[in-house]
Each structure stands twice: as structure tokens, then as C-alpha cells.
Motif scaffolding. Sequence first.
Motif, PDB file in Angstrom:
ATOM      1  N   GLU A  71       0.851  -1.186   0.000  1.00 21.25           N
ATOM      2  CA  GLU A  71       0.000   0.000   0.000  1.00 21.25           C
ATOM      3  C   GLU A  71       0.889   1.239   0.000  1.00 21.25           C
ATOM      4  OE1 GLU A  71      -3.226   0.240  -0.237  1.00 21.25           O
ATOM      5  OE2 GLU A  71      -3.675  -1.916  -0.178  1.00 21.25           O
ATOM      6  N   VAL A  72       0.830   1.996  -1.085  1.00 23.38           N
ATOM      7  CA  VAL A  72       1.733   3.133  -1.283  1.00 23.38           C
ATOM      8  C   VAL A  72       0.907   4.401  -1.410  1.00 23.38           C
ATOM      9  CG1 VAL A  72       3.540   4.131  -2.736  1.00 23.38           C
ATOM     10  CG2 VAL A  72       3.412   1.651  -2.430  1.00 23.38           C
ATOM     11  N   LEU A  73       1.334   5.451  -0.720  1.00 22.88           N
ATOM     12  CA  LEU A  73       0.728   6.774  -0.857  1.00 22.88           C
ATOM     13  C   LEU A  73       1.576   7.567  -1.833  1.00 22.88           C
ATOM     14  CD1 LEU A  73      -1.485   8.734   0.122  1.00 22.88           C
ATOM     15  CD2 LEU A  73       0.136   9.528   1.860  1.00 22.88           C
ATOM     16  N   THR A  74       1.005   7.887  -2.997  1.00 21.39           N
ATOM     17  CA  THR A  74       1.763   8.559  -4.030  1.00 21.39           C
ATOM     18  C   THR A  74       1.978  10.040  -3.684  1.00 21.39           C
ATOM     19  OG1 THR A  74      -0.242   9.106  -5.283  1.00 21.39           O
ATOM     20  CG2 THR A  74       0.804   6.991  -5.740  1.00 21.39           C
ATOM     21  N   LYS A  75       2.726  10.696  -4.544  1.00 25.04           N
ATOM     22  CA  LYS A  75       3.050  12.101  -4.317  1.00 25.04           C
ATOM     23  C   LYS A  75       1.819  12.990  -4.359  1.00 25.04           C
ATOM     24  CE  LYS A  75       6.384  15.599  -5.875  1.00 25.04           C
ATOM     25  NZ  LYS A  75       7.426  15.920  -6.885  1.00 25.04           N
ATOM     26  N   ASP A  76       0.816  12.599  -5.161  1.00 26.55           N
ATOM     27  CA  ASP A  76      -0.427  13.369  -5.246  1.00 26.55           C
ATOM     28  C   ASP A  76      -1.509  12.809  -4.324  1.00 26.55           C
ATOM     29  OD1 ASP A  76      -0.499  11.093  -6.711  1.00 26.55           O
ATOM     30  OD2 ASP A  76      -1.512  11.945  -8.447  1.00 26.55           O
ATOM     31  N   SER A  77      -1.093  12.137  -3.241  1.00 25.34           N
ATOM     32  CA  SER A  77      -1.990  11.674  -2.165  1.00 25.34           C
ATOM     33  C   SER A  77      -3.044  10.695  -2.648  1.00 25.34           C
ATOM     34  CB  SER A  77      -2.671  12.882  -1.493  1.00 25.34           C
ATOM     35  OG  SER A  77      -1.713  13.765  -0.952  1.00 25.34           O
ATOM     36  N   VAL A  78      -2.636   9.724  -3.455  1.00 23.86           N
ATOM     37  CA  VAL A  78      -3.516   8.649  -3.905  1.00 23.86           C
ATOM     38  C   VAL A  78      -2.946   7.334  -3.378  1.00 23.86           C
ATOM     39  CG1 VAL A  78      -4.495   7.440  -5.882  1.00 23.86           C
ATOM     40  CG2 VAL A  78      -4.194   9.919  -5.954  1.00 23.86           C
ATOM     41  N   THR A  79      -3.797   6.534  -2.758  1.00 21.54           N
ATOM     42  CA  THR A  79      -3.362   5.253  -2.218  1.00 21.54           C
ATOM     43  C   THR A  79      -3.543   4.169  -3.277  1.00 21.54           C
ATOM     44  OG1 THR A  79      -4.003   5.930   0.012  1.00 21.54           O
ATOM     45  CG2 THR A  79      -3.665   3.576  -0.375  1.00 21.54           C
ATOM     46  N   VAL A  80      -2.443   3.495  -3.628  1.00 22.89           N
ATOM     47  CA  VAL A  80      -2.480   2.425  -4.614  1.00 22.89           C
ATOM     48  C   VAL A  80      -1.781   1.196  -4.027  1.00 22.89           C
ATOM     49  CG1 VAL A  80      -2.536   3.960  -6.603  1.00 22.89           C
ATOM     50  CG2 VAL A  80      -0.341   3.240  -5.688  1.00 22.89           C
TER      51      VAL A  80
ATOM     52  N   GLN B 297     -11.181   4.230  -9.658  1.00 25.06           N
ATOM     53  CA  GLN B 297     -11.387   3.641 -10.978  1.00 25.06           C
ATOM     54  C   GLN B 297     -12.637   4.210 -11.646  1.00 25.06           C
ATOM     55  OE1 GLN B 297     -11.344  -0.648 -10.839  1.00 25.06           O
ATOM     56  NE2 GLN B 297      -9.466  -0.727  -9.629  1.00 25.06           N
ATOM     57  N   ARG B 298     -13.724   4.351 -10.867  1.00 25.61           N
ATOM     58  CA  ARG B 298     -14.946   4.920 -11.431  1.00 25.61           C
ATOM     59  C   ARG B 298     -14.741   6.363 -11.844  1.00 25.61           C
ATOM     60  NH1 ARG B 298     -19.200   2.614  -6.833  1.00 25.61           N
ATOM     61  NH2 ARG B 298     -19.098   0.404  -7.467  1.00 25.61           N
ATOM     62  N   ALA B 299     -14.030   7.134 -11.025  1.00 31.23           N
ATOM     63  CA  ALA B 299     -13.788   8.541 -11.360  1.00 31.23           C
ATOM     64  C   ALA B 299     -12.948   8.656 -12.629  1.00 31.23           C
ATOM     65  CB  ALA B 299     -13.091   9.240 -10.193  1.00 31.23           C
ATOM     66  N   MET B 300     -11.906   7.804 -12.749  1.00 36.46           N
ATOM     67  CA  MET B 300     -11.069   7.844 -13.943  1.00 36.46           C
ATOM     68  C   MET B 300     -11.837   7.392 -15.173  1.00 36.46           C
ATOM     69  SD  MET B 300      -7.462   6.412 -12.412  1.00 36.46           S
ATOM     70  CE  MET B 300      -6.641   6.579 -13.981  1.00 36.46           C
ATOM     71  N   ALA B 301     -12.729   6.390 -14.999  1.00 32.51           N
ATOM     72  CA  ALA B 301     -13.547   5.949 -16.138  1.00 32.51           C
ATOM     73  C   ALA B 301     -14.497   7.054 -16.590  1.00 32.51           C
ATOM     74  CB  ALA B 301     -14.327   4.691 -15.754  1.00 32.51           C
ATOM     75  N   ALA B 302     -15.119   7.759 -15.618  1.00 30.77           N
ATOM     76  CA  ALA B 302     -16.007   8.871 -15.976  1.00 30.77           C
ATOM     77  C   ALA B 302     -15.236   9.984 -16.668  1.00 30.77           C
ATOM     78  CB  ALA B 302     -16.701   9.395 -14.718  1.00 30.77           C
ATOM     79  N   GLU B 303     -14.030  10.266 -16.173  1.00 31.38           N
ATOM     80  CA  GLU B 303     -13.206  11.304 -16.801  1.00 31.38           C
ATOM     81  C   GLU B 303     -12.827  10.915 -18.226  1.00 31.38           C
ATOM     82  OE1 GLU B 303      -8.916  13.584 -16.069  1.00 31.38           O
ATOM     83  OE2 GLU B 303      -9.618  12.009 -14.712  1.00 31.38           O
ATOM     84  N   ALA B 304     -12.441   9.645 -18.411  1.00 33.65           N
ATOM     85  CA  ALA B 304     -12.074   9.193 -19.752  1.00 33.65           C
ATOM     86  C   ALA B 304     -13.274   9.235 -20.700  1.00 33.65           C
ATOM     87  CB  ALA B 304     -11.502   7.773 -19.674  1.00 33.65           C
ATOM     88  N   GLU B 305     -14.460   8.855 -20.185  1.00 33.38           N
ATOM     89  CA  GLU B 305     -15.661   8.892 -21.024  1.00 33.38           C
ATOM     90  C   GLU B 305     -16.011  10.321 -21.423  1.00 33.38           C
ATOM     91  OE1 GLU B 305     -20.320   7.326 -20.901  1.00 33.38           O
ATOM     92  OE2 GLU B 305     -18.978   7.026 -19.189  1.00 33.38           O
TER      93      GLU B 305
ATOM     94  N   LEU C  43     -11.571   1.316  -5.906  1.00 28.60           N
ATOM     95  CA  LEU C  43     -12.734   1.211  -6.785  1.00 28.60           C
ATOM     96  C   LEU C  43     -13.317   2.578  -7.102  1.00 28.60           C
ATOM     97  CD1 LEU C  43     -14.643  -0.666  -8.267  1.00 28.60           C
ATOM     98  CD2 LEU C  43     -16.023  -0.836  -6.179  1.00 28.60           C
ATOM     99  N   GLN C  44     -13.388   3.460  -6.115  1.00 26.99           N
ATOM    100  CA  GLN C  44     -13.928   4.798  -6.362  1.00 26.99           C
ATOM    101  C   GLN C  44     -13.063   5.566  -7.350  1.00 26.99           C
ATOM    102  OE1 GLN C  44     -14.329   6.647  -2.529  1.00 26.99           O
ATOM    103  NE2 GLN C  44     -16.091   5.400  -1.937  1.00 26.99           N
TER     104      GLN C  44
END
Length: 282
Positions: free
Chosen positions: A107-116, A204-212, A201-202
Motif C-alpha cells: 500500500e503506497v501513498l503517491t506524491k499526489d496523495s492517492v493510495t495504490v 477507478q470509477r472517477a477515472m472511467a467517468a473522466e475518460a468517457e 474502486l472509487q
Amino acid sequence: MENEDLQLKADKRRERQSALENGDTSIGFCGWMLVLLSLVLMVVTLPISIWMCIKIVKEYERAIIFRLGRLLRGGAKGPGLFFILPCTDSFINVDMRTITFDIPPQEVLTKDSVTVSVDGVVYYRVQNATLAVANITNADAATRLLAQTTLRNVLGTKNLAEILSDREEIAHSMQSTLDDATDDWGIKVERVEIKDVKLPLQLQRAMAAEAEATREARAKVIAAEGEMNASRALKEASLVIAESPSALQLRYLQTLNTIAAEKNSTIIFPLPLEMMQGFTKH
């Protein structure tokens, strides 16, 4: 510059190995007495003792021999046959083949504060058997723990977009860091790969909506550009028809031909607007 650094690392590694193999190997008077006693015991118990003194290591193995707790001069032995003294000598087999292990999902917290959650795979081998035995308790476990820590440290300095797009650069950075850290252990890290990056999951949905939304906006722009090009073409066609009145009649006949080919029961006759204007005046 890179070649000079590699050469410097190799020189330091050879110096450390030489210091281990050619250091103070004196076992003292009592030690020599024990060695002589071991030789006498081996001679007395021949030929049974010969099976305890002769050892075999495989092609991909090396043996590190200790005599009364001290590293035997000459370094690693093998492959093939080698001789040890009973009671005073002990040896450790070291596997020189490439070892592969999976880095557990981190579990890594990226530089832009996203947990992946990121996992990977590491390929390494023992480059110097003497250093791998004398300098560290368990080189395999240490390399695994260091790989997990390095993965978190490297990815913590990257944005989410960089993690998803620059996997080769991240893997190369991890390999360099691990190779430098494990150089004192006689370990050579050959390759590091990022296997999978799992997003929440949230997200992923946000990125899918942005891509759409991006695709829809691009489609509208393309459709608008098509309409603009079509209107320009129609304008040019109208200018050509205005210069030649017979062109309109030819266009009418072409349209009738197209309609007759698809719908034989439908025929369209053009009605001039001047006739309609005459009826409207009355």
C-alpha cells in the motif's frame, strides 16, 4: 562516468573479498593441535572417515569452508570435489543460480496523495558466495525485505500518472537502488519488474467517468469539424452550380437515379419556388 562507477564498485568488492579471504587466519597453537588430532583421527578411522572428508558440490553451487570458525584461505570451493577435516571443518553450500521472488502487494501513498496497491518481481543471484555468507545472516530474507522497502520509497516520490506510464523507469531506479545496497552482501540484482498497480474502486470509477467525458468531448469536436468542412464544401458546390444553371438539372437527374435504385415506387419532382410565390400573391 557510469563505467567508472561500475569499475569502482568492482574494485571495492574485490578488496572486501580479499580482506576476508586473506585476513588473519592464524588459529594459534591450540588450533593446530586440534587440526593434527583431527588428521590422526581421520587416518586411524580410514577408510570410513574418507566418506566424511570428501564432499561434492554441484555446478551451480559453491562451498564456503570454516576451520575452527575462521574462513579458510582461498575463498569458495567448487564445483566438484573438495576435502575437509572432520570435527574442525564445517562448510556452507551457496546456490549461485538466479532466484526469483514476488514482492507482496504494498500500500503506497503517491506524491499526489492517492493510495495504490503495487506488487512486483525481483530477479537476483549470489555474485560472491564469500560475502553472502560472511557479511549477512540471511541474504535471501534481507533482499526480500529491502525490495519491499525500496518499492514503497521509490513509488512515494511519483505521481499516479507517472506510476501508470513510467513503469520501466521505476523498475530501473529500483534495480539500481537494490544493486547498490546489496553490493556489500555479494548479491547482484539482475532485473526488477512492476507487475500490477491496483487502484481503489472509487478512483477507478472517477477515472472511467473522466475518460468517457474526454472521449465525448473529442467526438463532439470531431463532429463539429466535420460539419464545418461539409458546409464549406456545400458553399463551394453552390457557387459552381450558380455559375452553370444546367448543373442543377444534372444534379436533379442524379438524385432521381439514386432514389429510383433504392425505392422504385417513390419519385420526386422539384417545384420551383417562383410558382408558389405566384399563388401566394393571388
